[in-house]
Design a protein around this motif. Structure first.
Motif, PDB file in Angstrom:
ATOM      1  N   GLU A  64     -15.690  22.659  61.192  1.00  0.00           N
ATOM      2  CA  GLU A  64     -16.172  21.801  60.099  1.00  0.00           C
ATOM      3  C   GLU A  64     -17.626  22.154  59.822  1.00  0.00           C
ATOM      4  O   GLU A  64     -18.363  21.377  59.243  1.00  0.00           O
ATOM      5  CB  GLU A  64     -16.072  20.319  60.477  1.00  0.00           C
TER       6      GLU A  64
ATOM      7  N   GLN B 193      -9.169  16.783  61.015  1.00  0.00           N
ATOM      8  CA  GLN B 193      -8.650  17.579  59.903  1.00  0.00           C
ATOM      9  C   GLN B 193      -7.265  18.189  60.166  1.00  0.00           C
ATOM     10  O   GLN B 193      -6.330  18.000  59.398  1.00  0.00           O
ATOM     11  CB  GLN B 193      -9.650  18.683  59.549  1.00  0.00           C
TER      12      GLN B 193
ATOM     13  N   LYS C  88      -4.433  15.607  60.778  1.00  0.00           N
ATOM     14  CA  LYS C  88      -3.928  14.863  59.616  1.00  0.00           C
ATOM     15  C   LYS C  88      -3.075  15.757  58.737  1.00  0.00           C
ATOM     16  O   LYS C  88      -2.101  15.310  58.139  1.00  0.00           O
ATOM     17  CB  LYS C  88      -5.052  14.168  58.854  1.00  0.00           C
TER      18      LYS C  88
ATOM     19  N   ARG D  67     -20.155  15.820  66.161  1.00  0.00           N
ATOM     20  CA  ARG D  67     -20.704  17.121  65.734  1.00  0.00           C
ATOM     21  C   ARG D  67     -22.020  17.358  66.449  1.00  0.00           C
ATOM     22  O   ARG D  67     -22.930  16.527  66.392  1.00  0.00           O
ATOM     23  CB  ARG D  67     -20.898  17.154  64.217  1.00  0.00           C
TER      24      ARG D  67
ATOM     25  N   HIS E 267     -14.428  23.258  53.915  1.00  0.00           N
ATOM     26  CA  HIS E 267     -13.933  23.870  55.150  1.00  0.00           C
ATOM     27  C   HIS E 267     -12.813  24.833  54.790  1.00  0.00           C
ATOM     28  O   HIS E 267     -12.321  24.816  53.653  1.00  0.00           O
ATOM     29  CB  HIS E 267     -13.510  22.831  56.197  1.00  0.00           C
TER      30      HIS E 267
ATOM     31  N   GLY F 299     -13.702  15.858  50.381  1.00  0.00           N
ATOM     32  CA  GLY F 299     -12.310  16.144  50.675  1.00  0.00           C
ATOM     33  C   GLY F 299     -11.827  17.260  49.794  1.00  0.00           C
ATOM     34  O   GLY F 299     -12.615  17.880  49.065  1.00  0.00           O
TER      35      GLY F 299
ATOM     36  N   ARG G 266      -5.447  20.955  49.940  1.00  0.00           N
ATOM     37  CA  ARG G 266      -5.451  21.975  50.994  1.00  0.00           C
ATOM     38  C   ARG G 266      -4.617  23.199  50.641  1.00  0.00           C
ATOM     39  O   ARG G 266      -3.634  23.091  49.894  1.00  0.00           O
ATOM     40  CB  ARG G 266      -4.901  21.386  52.302  1.00  0.00           C
TER      41      ARG G 266
ATOM     42  N   GLY H 118      -6.751  15.294  50.886  1.00  0.00           N
ATOM     43  CA  GLY H 118      -7.325  14.072  51.445  1.00  0.00           C
ATOM     44  C   GLY H 118      -8.812  14.014  51.242  1.00  0.00           C
ATOM     45  O   GLY H 118      -9.394  14.820  50.504  1.00  0.00           O
ATOM     46  N   ILE H 119      -9.392  13.072  51.906  1.00  0.00           N
ATOM     47  CA  ILE H 119     -10.833  12.829  51.768  1.00  0.00           C
ATOM     48  C   ILE H 119     -11.274  12.044  52.990  1.00  0.00           C
ATOM     49  O   ILE H 119     -10.434  11.444  53.677  1.00  0.00           O
ATOM     50  CB  ILE H 119     -11.116  12.063  50.446  1.00  0.00           C
ATOM     51  N   ALA H 120     -12.564  12.050  53.257  1.00  0.00           N
ATOM     52  CA  ALA H 120     -13.046  11.295  54.416  1.00  0.00           C
ATOM     53  C   ALA H 120     -14.421  10.677  54.120  1.00  0.00           C
ATOM     54  O   ALA H 120     -15.445  11.276  54.433  1.00  0.00           O
ATOM     55  CB  ALA H 120     -13.123  12.206  55.642  1.00  0.00           C
TER      56      ALA H 120
HETATM   57  N1  ASP Z   1     -12.445  16.695  57.362  1.00  0.00           N
HETATM   58  C1  ASP Z   1     -13.280  16.701  56.185  1.00  0.00           C
HETATM   59  C2  ASP Z   1     -14.710  16.365  56.564  1.00  0.00           C
HETATM   60  O1  ASP Z   1     -14.954  15.847  57.629  1.00  0.00           O
HETATM   61  C3  ASP Z   1     -12.821  15.753  55.144  1.00  0.00           C
HETATM   62  C4  ASP Z   1     -11.584  16.189  54.466  1.00  0.00           C
HETATM   63  O2  ASP Z   1     -11.531  17.327  53.977  1.00  0.00           O
HETATM   64  O3  ASP Z   1     -10.674  15.345  54.351  1.00  0.00           O
HETATM   65  O4  ASP Z   1     -15.600  16.544  55.763  1.00  0.00           O
END
Ligand code: ASP
Length: 470
Positions: free
Chosen positions: A172, A196, A199, A218, A323, A368, A371, A412-414
């Motif tokens: 990440e 990541q 999920k 991190r 990512h 996010g 993918r 997705g999103i975070a």
């Molecule tokens: N895992 C990603 C992040 O921490 C968020 C995502 O792409 O859903 O930024």
């Protein structure tokens, strides 16, 4: 008699009550002795007069003594009412009091908002710092916020699933925290930088809508307002496109803010969408502050930033902007697999991606993407990032293999919970909305961590510490 909360006394005039809590602001008027009793619901004034048998022992209480009070709720004379307190029209006339615990003198005041106190001292005695109303309110709001979101997502067909903390490195963009394995000497778990891969694997499993209030770890160099561990609202959905995800997130934030922060004004709804290029060319930033008046604490200017470049050059090397699991996209928006491969080979810098960020008042509060589900494209992206094919298969073989068994399109999103709550609660940094934060330098001053461990523990892990010469 059952214990009740201080706040309930306001509706119990004439009744006998039992209260517990901390003593605050003692006022000794000679024949009458007052103090405020504080429990988690709030404050109520208690009073005892010299005729009472407990008058002597009440004199022993101190600021922050822990006590039990039995007494009778009575109406205060109107001119002595306190309009600033919910219980300001009543007081409790003490019949009996027991001191349950006597405090030493506290290292600092806990009835101010606390900003004036040295932060290192506040963090060392965080359990006292958390007695202050401001921090209790922040924690309660955090709870209400997460509860609202859980219910919202539940109502929208999501289920909350826990994923492992002891896991394997996922890129990440930061360094991993590593945990040595005792049973497999020389091998390590990594703490998740985010869930990541898990999920995405849940999408392969057919769960379709996942969320988790997820702790992420991190190991970054100390940079101001960062924490080595922080909380994301991690989400993933199958069979959706970008707009489905963005409108759901938008709806969620609008509803939770209207419910819990009605004093806040959301500047523009639906949230404006800017391309990365527009954001940079107009505002010089991919997290622009779009408020009309940055001094207005109640203005919330959300925006989505879309159409990010897939790659950026960092120290002469290509890195992904989000990512590697993000779907790259041809600049003309066409979905042509061959053309995409060609561009990945020849001009990766020209590619855009399906990344989106959510920004609020000049902060990035979440990111996010849709993918990549095509294993060959994923491998190609990793190769561009400088990994050999064999290494990719070793590190991400599980994901590549999973995709070979049928994978729903997903994204997705975070959103980062700490930062959002910092903004909503008008706090200057995320430490104010976290119960037990570390310092900006990554230290826990209360537990004194990181700390040395015993030689025996190192031996069990087959680890030797090398002395670094200065
Ligand atoms: N895992 C990603 C992040 O921490 C968020 C995502 O792409 O859903 O930024």
């Amino acid at each position: 008699m059952k214990k009740i909360f201080n706040l309930e006394t306001k509706n119990l005039v004439g009744r006998e009550v039992v209260l517990f809590g901390f003593v605050n602001s003692i006022r000794d008027h000679g024949k009458l002795f007052f103090f405020d009793l504080k429990d988690r619901s709030g404050i109520v004034q208690c009073v005892i007069s010299q005729e009472n048998n407990y008058f002597g022992s009440v004199k022993e209480i101190k600021n922050q003594s822990v006590v039990m009070v039995k007494g009778q709720v009575q109406q205060r004379p109107p001119h002595l009412a306190n309009p600033h307190l919910p219980t300001g029209k009543v007081e409790v006339v003490i019949n009996e009091i027991q001191i349950l615990s006597q405090p030493k003198t506290l290292p600092f005041e806990v009835d101010s908002d606390g900003y004036e106190i040295d932060e290192a001292l506040r963090l060392k005695y965080r359990y006292l710092d958390l007695r202050r109303a401001r921090l209790q309110n922040n924690l309660r709001k955090r709870h209400e916020f997460l509860l609202f979101i859980r219910n919202f997502l539940d109502a929208h067909g999501f289920i909350e699933i826990e994923t492992p903390i002891l896991t394997k490195s996922t890129p990440e963009g930061a360094r991993d925290y590593l945990v040595p394995s005792r049973i497999y000497p020389g091998k390590f778990y990594a703490l998740p930088q985010s869930p990541q891969q898990y999920k995405q694997l849940l999408m392969v499993a057919g769960l379709e809508r996942y969320f988790q209030i997820a702790r992420c770890f991190r190991d970054e160099d100390p940079r101001g307002d960062r924490q080595p561990e922080f909380t994301q609202l991690d989400m993933e959905m199958s069979y959706v496109n970008r707009d489905d995800i963005l409108s759901l997130v938008e709806k969620m934030f609008v509803e939770v803010i209207n419910q819990l922060y009605p004093q806040k004004r959301i500047k523009t709804y639906p949230f404006p969408r800017l391309t990365y290029e527009e954001a940079i060319s107009i505002y010089g930033s991919d997290k622009p502050d779009l408020r009309n008046d940055p001094n207005d604490p109640n203005e919330l200017a959300f925006a989505f930033i879309v159409d990010f470049p897939m790659f950026e050059v960092v120290n002469d090397k290509l890195e992904t902007m989000h990512h590697p699991f993000t779907q790259p996209r041809l600049p003309d928006g066409k979905s042509d697999r061959d053309a995409l491969f060609n561009a990945l080979e020849k001009s990766p810098e020209s590619l855009l991606s399906e990344q989106y960020d959510l920004v609020l008042n000049g902060y990035e509060i979440g990111g996010g993407s849709i993918r990549t589900t095509d294993p060959e494209i994923l491998i190609k992206v990793f190769e561009i990032l400088g990994h050999e094919r064999g290494e990719v298969e070793e590190k991400f073989g599980h994901l590549l293999e999973a995709f070979s068994y049928g994978v729903p399109p997903h994204g997705g999103i975070a959103p980062g919970i700490d930062r959002i709550l910092m903004i909503l609660n008008n706090e200057p940094n995320i430490r104010e909305v976290i119960a037990f934060p570390k310092t900006g330098e990554g230290r826990d001053l209360m537990m004194n961590s990181p700390s040395e461990i015993e030689k025996k523990q190192l031996d069990e892990l087959s680890i030797q510490i090398r002395q670094v010469e200065n």
